[in-house]
Design a protein around this motif. Structure first.
Motif, PDB file in Angstrom:
ATOM      1  N   ILE A   1      23.709  16.755  57.631  1.00  5.53           N
ATOM      2  CA  ILE A   1      24.193  17.362  56.388  1.00  5.53           C
ATOM      3  C   ILE A   1      25.324  16.493  55.845  1.00  5.53           C
ATOM      4  O   ILE A   1      26.332  16.269  56.525  1.00  5.53           O
ATOM      5  N   ASN A   2      25.127  15.967  54.625  1.00  7.60           N
ATOM      6  CA  ASN A   2      26.117  15.083  53.988  1.00  7.60           C
ATOM      7  C   ASN A   2      26.489  13.892  54.878  1.00  7.60           C
ATOM      8  O   ASN A   2      27.663  13.577  55.068  1.00  7.60           O
ATOM      9  N   ASN A   3      25.464  13.248  55.458  1.00 10.45           N
ATOM     10  CA  ASN A   3      25.649  12.086  56.343  1.00 10.45           C
ATOM     11  C   ASN A   3      26.459  12.400  57.595  1.00 10.45           C
ATOM     12  O   ASN A   3      27.039  11.507  58.201  1.00 10.45           O
ATOM     13  N   ARG A   4      26.459  13.677  57.976  1.00 11.71           N
ATOM     14  CA  ARG A   4      27.151  14.089  59.207  1.00 11.71           C
ATOM     15  C   ARG A   4      26.117  14.681  60.155  1.00 11.71           C
ATOM     16  O   ARG A   4      25.439  15.658  59.824  1.00 11.71           O
TER      17      ARG A   4
ATOM     18  N   GLN B   1      31.556  11.523  59.278  1.00  9.28           N
ATOM     19  CA  GLN B   1      30.574  10.819  58.459  1.00  9.28           C
ATOM     20  C   GLN B   1      30.175   9.492  59.100  1.00  9.28           C
ATOM     21  O   GLN B   1      31.037   8.695  59.482  1.00  9.28           O
TER      22      GLN B   1
END
Length: 368
Positions: free
Chosen positions: A228-231, A259
């Motif tokens: 989610i969101n590069n995490r 991240q």
């Protein structure tokens, strides 16, 4: 003195800080919570290090929390009835004594909350691979003995993970990625995210030999974790035995990595229900069904680990989930610090996670 007497084996540095009333100690709240929950469990609890043990006289200078004065104190105790081993990372000068203490305790028949203090990742994988129901949940894994193993495993793969067989807290985990130009990128975490670029697999292997100091490591298929969101997102479950010896999944924390980090250490955490409500808008019934499925998987892992390695009062089990909801086993932890649980759950749930090992200690003492 109430029985059983539970001795919590920890490092001398922590003992020293406790006796100096150092309330800035990172693990302080966990130790005080454990001390408070021992009152509820009706046990006698003290903390000790290798330097506190007098094997000749069978006594220990234990550190305990005086609830009336609200401070940590030290006094002489007998050897424990139950050993709760939370120690690790000893100085070289103490390792021989630590081994003799553990050997002596075993010889005297002192029961342990957990039958062993750490998990060998390769042995754990081999054990779980023999269980048909768990095979689909295991990423392809191989013990890397030489460059040929690495080259063969990396064939047709864009990225893999490389792990120390006995590493913990993300300290011995590397993500290896093959670039379009044939070079390679290594990402790992040592206090901060480190990115290293090398030209060939020969260079990768030379680095790995240095990084792992000549010790064995495993190579593993990259799990398709949800992101989610590069995490990256993964899960830490606190699975424990309670006062009746029955299995409980006390909490399943959802961890967000930094991240672009290859692991989720130093992460934000949500409770299982909060995560699927907030990010997927699941209904209560959907969350319950998903959690029941996860709990069944966790208990299957726990029971098969116990069948091969001995009884455990608690195991922190890390696992992943892909975009289709498939579950992937990552690793077992015999000394979970419960950090994510503390971030994600309410105080009563956290207290339960500290109470259970003590009540389980009481259970095995009474059923000795």
């Amino acid at each position: 003195m109430k029985r059983p007497i539970i001795g919590v084996f920890i490092n001398n540095g922590v003992i020293r800080k406790l006796n100096n009333q150092n309330y800035n100690l990172t693990s302080y709240f966990r130790l005080e919570m454990l001390a408070n929950e021992s009152i509820k469990a009706g046990t006698t609890l003290y903390f000790f290090s290798a330097l506190d043990v007098n094997l000749k006289n069978s006594t220990i200078r234990g550190t305990y929390f005086n609830e009336y004065e609200g401070i940590w104190k030290k006094k002489k105790f007998p050897l424990p009835d139950i050993l709760y081993d939370r120690s690790g990372g000893f100085l070289k000068s103490q390792r021989r004594k630590v081994k003799s203490i553990r050997r002596k305790f075993s010889k005297l028949g002192i029961k342990k909350v957990n039958s062993q203090g750490h998990f060998n990742k390769w042995r754990t994988y081999e054990v779980l691979k023999k269980v048909p129901e768990l095979q689909p949940h295991l990423p392809q894994t191989k013990r890397c003995k030489d460059l040929i193993d690495l080259r063969s495993f990396m064939k047709n793969k864009e990225k893999i993970y490389i792990k120390g067989i006995n590493g913990s807290r993300g300290r011995k985990i590397i993500r290896l990625k093959k670039n379009k130009d044939g070079s390679f990128e290594l990402k790992y975490f040592i206090n901060q995210l480190v990115v290293k670029h090398v030209q060939s697999l020969d260079d990768v292997y030379k680095f790995l030999r240095t990084f792992f100091k000549g010790k064995q490591f495993i190579i593993q298929q990259a799990i398709p974790l949800m992101s989610i969101n590069n995490r990256l997102v993964d899960f830490r479950a606190e699975v424990q035995r309670n006062k009746s010896g029955d299995l409980e999944v006390v909490g399943v924390s959802v961890r967000f990595g930094m991240q672009n980090s290859p692991i989720t250490i130093h992460s934000k955490a949500y409770s299982f229900g909060e995560f699927f409500d907030k990010f997927f808008n699941y209904s209560v019934d959907e969350i319950i069904r998903k959690r029941n499925n996860v709990d069944s998987f966790l208990k299957k892992v726990y029971e098969n680990v116990e069948a091969n390695f001995g009884s455990f009062g608690e195991i922190g089990i890390d696992f992943g989930m892909d975009d289709q909801g498939g579950l992937w086993f990552i690793e077992c932890n015999a000394k979970s610090a419960k950090v994510s649980l503390h971030k994600a759950y309410d105080e009563e749930t956290v207290k339960k996670a500290f109470l259970n090992p003590l009540e389980y200690g009481k259970f095995i003492y009474q059923n000795n």
